[in-house]
Design an enzyme around this catalytic site. Structure first.
Site, PDB file in Angstrom:
ATOM      1  N   CYS A   1     -31.259  13.414  -5.777  1.00  0.00           N
ATOM      2  CA  CYS A   1     -31.224  13.804  -7.061  1.00  0.00           C
ATOM      3  C   CYS A   1     -32.955  14.166  -7.187  1.00  0.00           C
ATOM      4  O   CYS A   1     -33.763  14.179  -8.792  1.00  0.00           O
ATOM      5  CB  CYS A   1     -30.801  13.284  -7.837  1.00  0.00           C
ATOM      6  SG  CYS A   1     -30.889  11.397  -7.890  1.00  0.00           S
TER       7      CYS A   1
ATOM      8  N   HIS B   1     -29.268   7.330 -10.474  1.00  0.00           N
ATOM      9  CA  HIS B   1     -29.243   8.893 -10.999  1.00  0.00           C
ATOM     10  C   HIS B   1     -30.336   9.629 -11.263  1.00  0.00           C
ATOM     11  O   HIS B   1     -30.838   8.602 -12.994  1.00  0.00           O
ATOM     12  CB  HIS B   1     -27.658   9.543 -11.031  1.00  0.00           C
ATOM     13  CG  HIS B   1     -27.882  11.281 -11.074  1.00  0.00           C
ATOM     14  ND1 HIS B   1     -27.947  11.852 -10.063  1.00  0.00           N
ATOM     15  CD2 HIS B   1     -27.920  11.805 -12.104  1.00  0.00           C
ATOM     16  CE1 HIS B   1     -27.883  13.024 -10.617  1.00  0.00           C
ATOM     17  NE2 HIS B   1     -27.464  12.917 -11.642  1.00  0.00           N
TER      18      HIS B   1
END
Length: 1040
Positions: A454, A855
């Site tokens: 990510c 994330h």
């Protein structure tokens, strides 16, 4: 009397005389006649009607028969009996064939004459059987039309019960056999009239007996889906479409498209023949049914059929635009076929050669209907040229032909394209059929998470949304290259043009991953971004050197390895500083200049160095308030500061790439800072060499920021930028080695931006080192993100110096120089900073509490250099400096009003949230409130776009038709690759749909939604984190 009449009609007497005598015979019908005489008269008149040599004889037969049958009804009832009628229908009349239309007309008139007689019921029963037999024999259009007239007038003759269904089915088959070989207008009109009579009969039967409708329609589909090449169904079947209730569209199309017994070949034939129906002049709603079937096939993902039919029939549909009667329906079908065929320009390019002639022809006739039609056609053409830019040789004649017609806005074009794609969720049948897994309603493509990637996905999406940078990458001619820039171009092209919901960037990831990044583990997105830009920059420099050494050869483009970059970096750094025309693309788009100025407080000598940077790393201020922070020039009086380390990142590779996971670590408000001095600078990990190249390269900064009495306020990016550019006192263990004094001395260090970048990258240094626990902790403080940011750029003669330290500048009178600095800006305008306005383009957010976990996702919007207000930035001469006010952007800046205006203009669909595979619409308000809603989600990397800029790069040539959609045309190699992958994707979807169709309708499966929404912030990032299994989750679907 019959003998007299027979002799009269065959005599050679003048026609007026014959008419007078015939009138006398008709009048004599009132007189009494015996049964034999009546029968003889009925025989004669029947013979005249059916076998008359000329119209006069047939007319006489009708007149006399009607008169005698009226006055001698019992005798006529006895004559016109079942046996006689059955003989006519099965054997004919003398030399007259039984299929002659005259026989049907005679029976039709006979039924009218005995309608009130009891025996007519027997005839009705007889005809119910006989008309079914006749229809099964596939009568010609004329006979079938006359039979339809009879049945329309005498509905009692229509078969009843189950036979009515059979009759309708056979009548449909009969229509399917109709043919008209004549090309004369009169014959064609007669043919259309005959077919209309038959279709009207079917409509009446369907209304009277609704149970006959569905079997009839099944027969229609059976006819048009037949794969028998020997029998082509007639276009006359189109006449039935207008009689089918539109309310049945959804049910019928769903039944057809989901029926496992319908083979692809049959469906293809059926769709092609329905498109052929557009040629039928009086048919209504054909376009509605064709479009419904196209959408139905897309909904069940039968893309092979759609591709084959579109390519086969698109030119035929376009040619129907020439004919006024069928033009509206043809345009509707053409629009849907082109707008839905978005994976390849092949269909559009089939009609491109014919567009100009059509436009010129309709422009010349000047009719209002033609003008209205051209307005619709040009909107369609603009949409297609926007979607498939890159073919100026094809499009320039069209643009010239349609230049007088309005061009739709880019927003409208995007909306039209998004709603029309085969994989669009706006499909009208989506509510009752399978939900598609194509692009989201945003029209943007996600990136599949390949396993804790990510950090890369969020950065790539931010770069892709940097419109000017994307366009420059796509415009590069890199054919034959295998460089990292070529792979980035490939990735950008797929993000822009793929039909997939999410793209897997495996090749680019392997090529761009820093070697010290452990695969499948979380990494720092800022470090990745800096490494990526460094690689691209150094790679282009190497290619330029190779090209200059080999002028006679084209520069060989091969994949540049890290070893090659490292081995040639030394040679490149020895070359003179390139001029603006020789800058690499990274320098043009992200490169700026930062001047570091150090003044020895003992001898007042100064040293300075001008460095290039691609991003600025902003540390958090020790104080919770920086409203009173002032910025002073290098020669101004020193001030006492708290300790903090700031980092300006350059484009060069790191000295120790494996030393730290973060490229720059912030000095934040921890215990060490609060004690005013940090014991050891070694606790801060830095991978960039931006200080003096000697033993004193590790400098601590003593900054004393006055605290605002009262409560705390949320710091803004402006505050952090002010803190970054504020003066720094080098003292204690961090003293500066002055070569003039030949000893360590207290010194003042200041930094000034001397050249602003096109895109300003700001990294908020959120990860600080905890001395107690020896770990890096995240600073979760909320930071206000201004939509408008003004960057102070001070262009001075020093900005032209080479990137080296100068030691020959000596300020002997600091007070005199300070006085000069405090003069009004109009006195020495050359030394005044220019406030360069920037608009927020994208924000990369980190969710989590550690740099090694969490994330990343990003917010972004499209911004180009032309999207700004001319009043965005106040003029530099309006600035007045004083010792108590800084000239950096503060809380009371004029841009506050402008920012509020921009926020008010912010639409709900201007910002996008990129969360791996998932892309959704969002708003700037959501960007601002992310940390307050989710405390672990904090802005980390910001991209700002400079406004009112003319960077000298290749401009948008949309006015000439070269860059129709704003983006440059793709190289043929790229376009072919995208087209091939789009076809593959459609085939994959079709196979998946077929596999699901084989499952039981009641089968259900659990699923995990793609990504996260604003109410469910992302947590840890893994192979499915933020991407829902890579964007191809199986969702439970109902099979109809």
């Amino acid at each position: 009397m019959d003998k007299i009449l027979e002799g009269l009609v065959s005599s050679s007497h003048p026609l007026p005389l014959k008419r007078v005598i015939v009138r006398k015979v008709v009048e004599s019908a009132e007189h009494w006649l015996d049964e034999a005489q009546c029968e003889a008269m009925f025989d004669l008149t029947t013979r005249l009607i059916l076998e008359g040599q000329d119209p006069f004889q047939r007319q006489v037969g009708h007149q006399v028969l009607e008169a005698y049958a009226r006055y001698h009804r019992p005798e006529f009832e006895s004559f016109f009996n079942k046996t006689f009628v059955l003989g006519l229908l099965q054997q004919g009349y003398h030399s007259l064939d039984r299929k002659d239309v005259a026989i049907v007309d005679y029976i039709h008139n006979g039924l009218k004459l005995i309608m009130s007689c009891p025996s007519v019921l027997d005839l009705f029963s007889l005809l119910q059987v006989e008309v079914l037999r006749m229809v099964c024999e596939r009568p010609e259009p004329q006979l079938c039309a006359r039979l339809s007239e009879l049945l329309t007038d005498f509905v009692q003759c229509i078969p009843k019960g189950k036979l009515s269904i059979t009759f309708c089915q056979q009548l449909v088959r009969t229509i399917g056999h109709f043919q008209c070989v004549s090309t004369q207008e009169k014959e064609l009109r007669e043919y259309v009239s005959q077919v209309t009579k038959v279709s009207n009969l079917l409509q009446n039967i369907w209304k009277a007996e609704p149970s006959t409708l569905l079997p009839s329609l099944q027969e229609v589909f059976a006819s048009i889906s037949s794969t028998d090449a020997s029998s082509e169904p007639s276009v006359a079947l189109a006449s039935l479409v207008q009689h089918i209730p539109l309310q049945m569209i959804t049910v019928l199309i769903r039944s057809l498209t989901t029926d496992p017994n319908v083979k692809d070949a049959s469906m293809t034939h059926a769709l092609c023949r329905m498109i052929d129906w557009l040629s039928w002049p009086l048919a209504q709603h054909v376009d509605i049914w064709v479009i419904a079937l196209l959408k139905g096939l897309a909904a069940v993902q039968k893309f092979t059929i759609l591709i084959d039919v579109t390519l086969l029939k698109i030119e035929l549909v376009f040619n129907r635009l020439w004919f006024p009667l069928v033009r509206p329906g043809a345009l509707a079908v053409l629009s849907h076929m082109l707008l839905s065929f978005q994976h390849s320009p092949e269909a559009f390019h089939l009609i491109v050669p014919h567009v100009v002639n059509l436009v010129h022809s309709f422009k010349s006739d000047g009719l209002p209907s033609s003008t209205a039609f051209l307005v619709q056609l040009t909107e369609l053409i603009h949409c297609m040229m926007y979607h498939y830019s890159g073919f100026p040789d094809l499009y320039e004649p069209i643009l010239e032909a349609i230049k007088d017609f309005p061009k739709p806005s880019e927003e409208k074009i995007k909306l039209i394209l998004n709603q029309s794609a085969w994989t669009s969720q706006s499909n009208s049948l989506a509510s009752c059929l399978s939900r598609l897994s194509g692009k989201s309603e945003t029209g943007k493509t996600g990136l599949i998470n390949l396993g804790n990637t990510c950090y890369m996905n969020s950065v790539i999406q931010a770069l892709f949304m940097a419109t000017d940078f994307r366009r420059q990458v796509l415009s590069l001619n890199l054919n034959g290259c295998n460089s990292l820039m070529k792979k980035l171009q490939h990735l950008f092209a797929f993000l822009a043009h793929t039909q997939r919901e999410a793209y897997a960037p495996r090749i680019f990831f392997e090529a761009s991953r820093p070697p010290w990044f452990t695969p499948r583990s979380q990494q720092d997105c800022s470090e990745y971004l800096r490494f990526l830009l460094d690689r691209l920059h150094e790679e282009e420099k190497i290619l330029k050197v190779q090209s200059s050494h080999k002028p006679s050869e084209s520069p060989g483009c091969s994949e540049t390895s890290l070893q090659e970059v490292a081995s040639k970096a030394a040679v490149l750094t020895e070359t003179p500083c390139p001029g603006d025309g020789e800058k690499t693309l990274i320098e043009k788009m992200f490169g700026g200049k930062l001047r570091t100025h150090i003044c020895c407080l003992n001898c007042k000598s100064t040293s300075q160095k001008v460095e290039a940077f691609t991003d600025l790393s902003l540390a958090f201020c020790p104080s919770s308030s920086v409203e009173n922070l002032s910025f002073q020039d290098p020669a101004s009086s020193p001030s006492t500061q708290d300790d903090g380390l700031t980092q300006a990142s350059g484009p060069g590779p790191s000295k120790e790439p494996g030393a730290c996971n973060l490229s720059a670590v912030a000095i934040a408000c921890d215990s060490a800072v609060n004690e005013r001095m940090v014991d050891s600078p070694d606790e801060f990990c830095c991978t960039e060499d931006t200080s003096v190249p000697n033993d004193s390269s590790k400098m601590l900064v003593n900054k004393d920021v006055p605290q605002k009495p009262g409560g705390e306020t949320t710091p803004s990016v402006t505050d952090l930028l002010n803190y970054f550019l504020a003066p720094e006192i080098l003292t204690g263990d961090n003293q500066y080695y002055c070569e003039n004094c030949a000893s360590l001395q207290n010194a003042e260090k200041t930094m000034q931006i001397t050249e602003e970048p096109e895109y300003l990258i700001l990294t908020l240094l959120r990860f600080s080192y905890d001395q107690k626990y020896h770990v890096r902790r995240k600073i979760l403080d909320n930071v206000s993100l201004p939509l408008v940011l003004e960057l102070p750029v001070k262009r001075t003669p020093f900005s032209s110096l080479s990137e080296s330290w100068s030691l020959d500048v000596d300020f002997t009178d600091i007070s005199e120089n300070l006085a000069k600095k405090l003069k009004p800006s109009g006195t020495e305008e050359a030394c005044s900073p220019k406030l360069v306005p920037y608009l927020l383009s994208s924000v990369v957010v980190h969710s989590g509490v550690s740099s090694e976990s969490g994330h990343y996702y990003s917010y972004a919007r499209n911004i180009t250099g032309t999207e700004s207000s001319c009043q965005m930035c106040p003029q530099p001469e309006t600035l007045v400096f004083s010792s108590s006010r800084n000239y950096l952007l503060g809380r009371d800046s004029p841009t506050t009003v402008i920012e509020q205006d921009l926020e008010n203009k912010d639409t709900s669909k201007e910002w996008f949230l990129f969360n791996d595979s998932r892309v959704t619409f969002t708003s700037f308000q959501s960007v601002q409130k992310i940390t307050s809603r989710f405390p672990k989600d904090t802005a980390y990397v910001l991209l700002y776009k400079r406004q009112n800029s003319t960077n000298g790069l290749t401009g948008n040539n949309s006015t000439t038709g070269l860059w129709v959609n704003g983006d440059p045309p793709l190289q043929k190699e790229l376009m072919d690759a995208i087209t091939k992958d789009n076809k593959l994707y459609l085939q994959e979807q079709e196979l998946n749909a077929r596999a699901r169709a084989l499952q039981a309708a009641s089968a259900s499966c659990s699923f995990r939604p793609n990504g996260f929404d604003d109410n469910d912030p992302p947590g840890s990032c893994g192979p499915t984190g933020g991407g829902g299994g890579g964007g191809f989750n199986t969702v439970g679907r109902l099979v109809f």
